[in-house]
Every structure is written in C-alpha cells, then in structure tokens.
Design a protein around this motif. Structure first.
Motif, PDB file in Angstrom:
ATOM      1  N   UNK A   1      10.306 -22.634  24.096  1.00 46.19           N
ATOM      2  CA  UNK A   1      10.954 -23.867  23.660  1.00 46.19           C
ATOM      3  C   UNK A   1      10.437 -24.404  22.341  1.00 46.19           C
ATOM      4  N   UNK A   2       9.713 -23.561  21.597  1.00 49.07           N
ATOM      5  CA  UNK A   2       9.203 -23.981  20.288  1.00 49.07           C
ATOM      6  C   UNK A   2      10.209 -23.685  19.194  1.00 49.07           C
ATOM      7  N   UNK A   3       9.857 -24.038  17.976  1.00 48.33           N
ATOM      8  CA  UNK A   3      10.720 -23.806  16.819  1.00 48.33           C
ATOM      9  C   UNK A   3      10.016 -22.843  15.887  1.00 48.33           C
ATOM     10  N   UNK A   4      10.660 -21.694  15.647  1.00 43.64           N
ATOM     11  CA  UNK A   4      10.111 -20.711  14.709  1.00 43.64           C
ATOM     12  C   UNK A   4      10.263 -21.229  13.290  1.00 43.64           C
ATOM     13  N   UNK A   5       9.174 -21.230  12.548  1.00 40.20           N
ATOM     14  CA  UNK A   5       9.206 -21.717  11.160  1.00 40.20           C
ATOM     15  C   UNK A   5       8.578 -20.684  10.239  1.00 40.20           C
ATOM     16  N   UNK A   6       9.377 -20.118   9.339  1.00 38.46           N
ATOM     17  CA  UNK A   6       8.830 -19.185   8.368  1.00 38.46           C
ATOM     18  C   UNK A   6       8.242 -19.942   7.189  1.00 38.46           C
ATOM     19  N   UNK A   7       7.173 -19.394   6.639  1.00 36.39           N
ATOM     20  CA  UNK A   7       6.522 -20.067   5.509  1.00 36.39           C
ATOM     21  C   UNK A   7       6.307 -19.073   4.371  1.00 36.39           C
ATOM     22  N   UNK A   8       5.953 -19.585   3.228  1.00 36.39           N
ATOM     23  CA  UNK A   8       5.636 -18.729   2.085  1.00 36.39           C
ATOM     24  C   UNK A   8       4.316 -18.017   2.318  1.00 36.39           C
ATOM     25  N   UNK A   9       4.062 -17.024   1.519  1.00 42.60           N
ATOM     26  CA  UNK A   9       2.806 -16.285   1.687  1.00 42.60           C
ATOM     27  C   UNK A   9       2.328 -15.765   0.329  1.00 42.60           C
ATOM     28  N   UNK A  10       1.043 -15.443   0.286  1.00 43.83           N
ATOM     29  CA  UNK A  10       0.474 -14.889  -0.939  1.00 43.83           C
ATOM     30  C   UNK A  10       1.090 -13.524  -1.228  1.00 43.83           C
ATOM     31  N   UNK A  11       1.175 -13.183  -2.508  1.00 40.23           N
ATOM     32  CA  UNK A  11       1.619 -11.828  -2.875  1.00 40.23           C
ATOM     33  C   UNK A  11       0.506 -10.850  -2.504  1.00 40.23           C
ATOM     34  N   UNK A  12       0.869  -9.680  -1.994  1.00 46.78           N
ATOM     35  CA  UNK A  12      -0.168  -8.690  -1.664  1.00 46.78           C
ATOM     36  C   UNK A  12      -0.744  -8.062  -2.929  1.00 46.78           C
ATOM     37  N   UNK A  13      -1.934  -7.456  -2.787  1.00 42.75           N
ATOM     38  CA  UNK A  13      -2.480  -6.666  -3.895  1.00 42.75           C
ATOM     39  C   UNK A  13      -1.545  -5.488  -4.157  1.00 42.75           C
ATOM     40  N   UNK A  14      -1.654  -4.933  -5.350  1.00 40.35           N
ATOM     41  CA  UNK A  14      -0.738  -3.841  -5.716  1.00 40.35           C
ATOM     42  C   UNK A  14      -1.449  -2.557  -6.150  1.00 40.35           C
ATOM     43  N   UNK A  15      -2.745  -2.641  -6.390  1.00 38.93           N
ATOM     44  CA  UNK A  15      -3.473  -1.462  -6.883  1.00 38.93           C
ATOM     45  C   UNK A  15      -4.744  -1.258  -6.074  1.00 38.93           C
ATOM     46  N   UNK A  16      -5.068   0.012  -5.827  1.00 36.54           N
ATOM     47  CA  UNK A  16      -6.320   0.354  -5.165  1.00 36.54           C
ATOM     48  C   UNK A  16      -6.988   1.489  -5.939  1.00 36.54           C
ATOM     49  N   UNK A  17      -8.309   1.531  -5.892  1.00 30.42           N
ATOM     50  CA  UNK A  17      -9.042   2.515  -6.692  1.00 30.42           C
ATOM     51  C   UNK A  17      -8.890   3.923  -6.142  1.00 30.42           C
ATOM     52  N   UNK A  18      -8.610   4.040  -4.843  1.00 31.34           N
ATOM     53  CA  UNK A  18      -8.548   5.365  -4.196  1.00 31.34           C
ATOM     54  C   UNK A  18      -7.900   5.195  -2.829  1.00 31.34           C
TER      55      UNK A  18
ATOM     56  N   UNK B   1       0.844  -1.203   0.000  1.00 28.93           N
ATOM     57  CA  UNK B   1       0.000   0.000   0.000  1.00 28.93           C
ATOM     58  C   UNK B   1       0.883   1.258   0.000  1.00 28.93           C
ATOM     59  N   UNK B   2       1.978   1.221   0.760  1.00 28.78           N
ATOM     60  CA  UNK B   2       2.905   2.366   0.769  1.00 28.78           C
ATOM     61  C   UNK B   2       3.414   2.627  -0.644  1.00 28.78           C
ATOM     62  N   UNK B   3       3.766   1.560  -1.324  1.00 30.35           N
ATOM     63  CA  UNK B   3       4.284   1.678  -2.682  1.00 30.35           C
ATOM     64  C   UNK B   3       3.247   2.293  -3.623  1.00 30.35           C
ATOM     65  N   UNK B   4       1.969   1.879  -3.450  1.00 27.69           N
ATOM     66  CA  UNK B   4       0.912   2.450  -4.286  1.00 27.69           C
ATOM     67  C   UNK B   4       0.743   3.942  -3.982  1.00 27.69           C
ATOM     68  N   UNK B   5       0.735   4.307  -2.684  1.00 35.30           N
ATOM     69  CA  UNK B   5       0.594   5.724  -2.335  1.00 35.30           C
ATOM     70  C   UNK B   5       1.771   6.533  -2.884  1.00 35.30           C
ATOM     71  N   UNK B   6       2.985   5.975  -2.802  1.00 41.77           N
ATOM     72  CA  UNK B   6       4.136   6.693  -3.377  1.00 41.77           C
ATOM     73  C   UNK B   6       3.940   6.892  -4.882  1.00 41.77           C
ATOM     74  N   UNK B   7       3.377   5.886  -5.542  1.00 35.96           N
ATOM     75  CA  UNK B   7       3.161   5.999  -6.996  1.00 35.96           C
ATOM     76  C   UNK B   7       2.131   7.075  -7.332  1.00 35.96           C
ATOM     77  N   UNK B   8       1.294   7.418  -6.332  1.00 42.36           N
ATOM     78  CA  UNK B   8       0.281   8.471  -6.518  1.00 42.36           C
ATOM     79  C   UNK B   8       0.780   9.836  -6.018  1.00 42.36           C
ATOM     80  N   UNK B   9       2.053   9.873  -5.626  1.00 47.31           N
ATOM     81  CA  UNK B   9       2.656  11.084  -5.046  1.00 47.31           C
ATOM     82  C   UNK B   9       1.977  11.525  -3.748  1.00 47.31           C
TER      83      UNK B   9
END
Ligand code: FEO
Length: 169
Positions: free
Chosen positions: A65-82, A27-35
């Motif tokens: 005492x657990x094991x941290x496990x990173x996983x893959x994730x969905x790509x975020x949306x990139x465009x918003x109407x407003x 979302x930050x990237x989209x706002x930057x693209x909108x100046x």
C-alpha cells in the motif's frame, strides 16, 4: 500498511538498485570499448539482476500500500584502469549494498515491521551470492595477473553467463 519511515527506506533502496544497474551497464560499456565482449556480457547480466532487484522492491512497496517514487541518481563512473579494477569496484559496491540491506533489517526490526524483515531476508541471502560472484572473478583475474592469454580465456568464460531469475526462496 507501511510506515512513512519504512516506505522511504524501501524507496531509497529501490532507487539504489537502479543505480547499481547503471553502474554495471557502464562497466559493460567500458568492457565493450576494450573489446572484452565476454566481460561486457557478464556485466549486462548483472544489470538484469539489479533490475530484477529493483522490481522486487517496486512490487513489495505496491503490495504494502505504499507509493513507489523514482528519484534522480549520480552518474556512474565510466573508466577503469583494468578488468581487475572494475571487478574490485563491483565488489566494493556490493559491500555497500550489503551494509544498506543490513541497516534496513535492523530498522524494520526496530519498527516491528516483520513483513519487511521477512521480505529483506531474500536480499540478505542474495547479497552473499552477489559478493561471492564478484570476488570469484577477482580471484581468477589475480591468477592470470594481466596475461593477455589468460584474460582472453576468461573473457570467453564470462561470455557464457546467462540471466536466470534468482530463486524466490
Ligand atoms: Fe542488488 Fe547487486 O545487489
């Protein structure tokens, strides 16, 4: 010691926090693209908040005492109407997070893992703030109703947001 069931749930939410961070940076990237650099700043601070949440889960899993496990994730949306659409998306996302935290509280209570229940209380309170924060911007955006002067003024205000690590208690 964590049960496998609770360890899995904590890892799942830890990864979801990083997914949340990705959404806000997109979302930050989209706002930057909108100046709209003030709104972009607000989203970058939100990214930092989510990474703070991620780290809290990371540290808690380790401490128990657990094991941290990173996983893959969905790509975020990139465009918003407003800007309003982006913040409505943010609020809807936070409502999903709140539901996940509440489910984990119920699951940990059922499992009699009271250390995890206690840990999650911080997030219960934090989610009230997370939803209120997004909703506050939505209300302001609705007030200006897309008028460029109003959006410009709000953008300057959003640029003032700074990251302060949330209080522990
Ligand atoms: Fe990590 Fe925005 O909740």
């Amino acid at each position: 010691m964590l049960s496998k069931e609770i360890e899995d749930a904590l890892n799942s939410q830890m990864n979801f926090e990083m997914y949340s961070a990705n959404i806000y940076m997109s979302m930050a990237s989209w706002f930057d693209s909108q100046n709209l650099v003030g709104f972009a700043n607000w989203m970058k601070i939100q990214y930092a908040e989510e990474m703070f949440h991620f780290t809290k889960f990371y540290n808690f899993i380790n401490e128990r005492g657990g094991r941290v496990l990173l996983s893959g994730m969905d790509a975020p949306e990139t465009e918003w109407a407003s800007p309003l659409a982006a913040f409505e998306n943010a609020l809807a996302h936070e409502q999903i997070v709140t539901g996940r935290i509440n489910n984990m509280v119920a699951q940990s209570t059922e499992a009699k893992d009271y250390a995890t229940v206690n840990f999650l209380q911080w997030f219960v309170g934090e989610q009230v703030e997370e939803e209120a924060s997004a909703d506050g911007v939505i209300q302001q955006l609705k007030l200006v109703d897309g008028a460029s002067g109003g959006v410009f003024m709000l953008d300057r205000e959003m640029g003032q947001r700074v990251f302060t690590p949330p209080a522990e208690e």
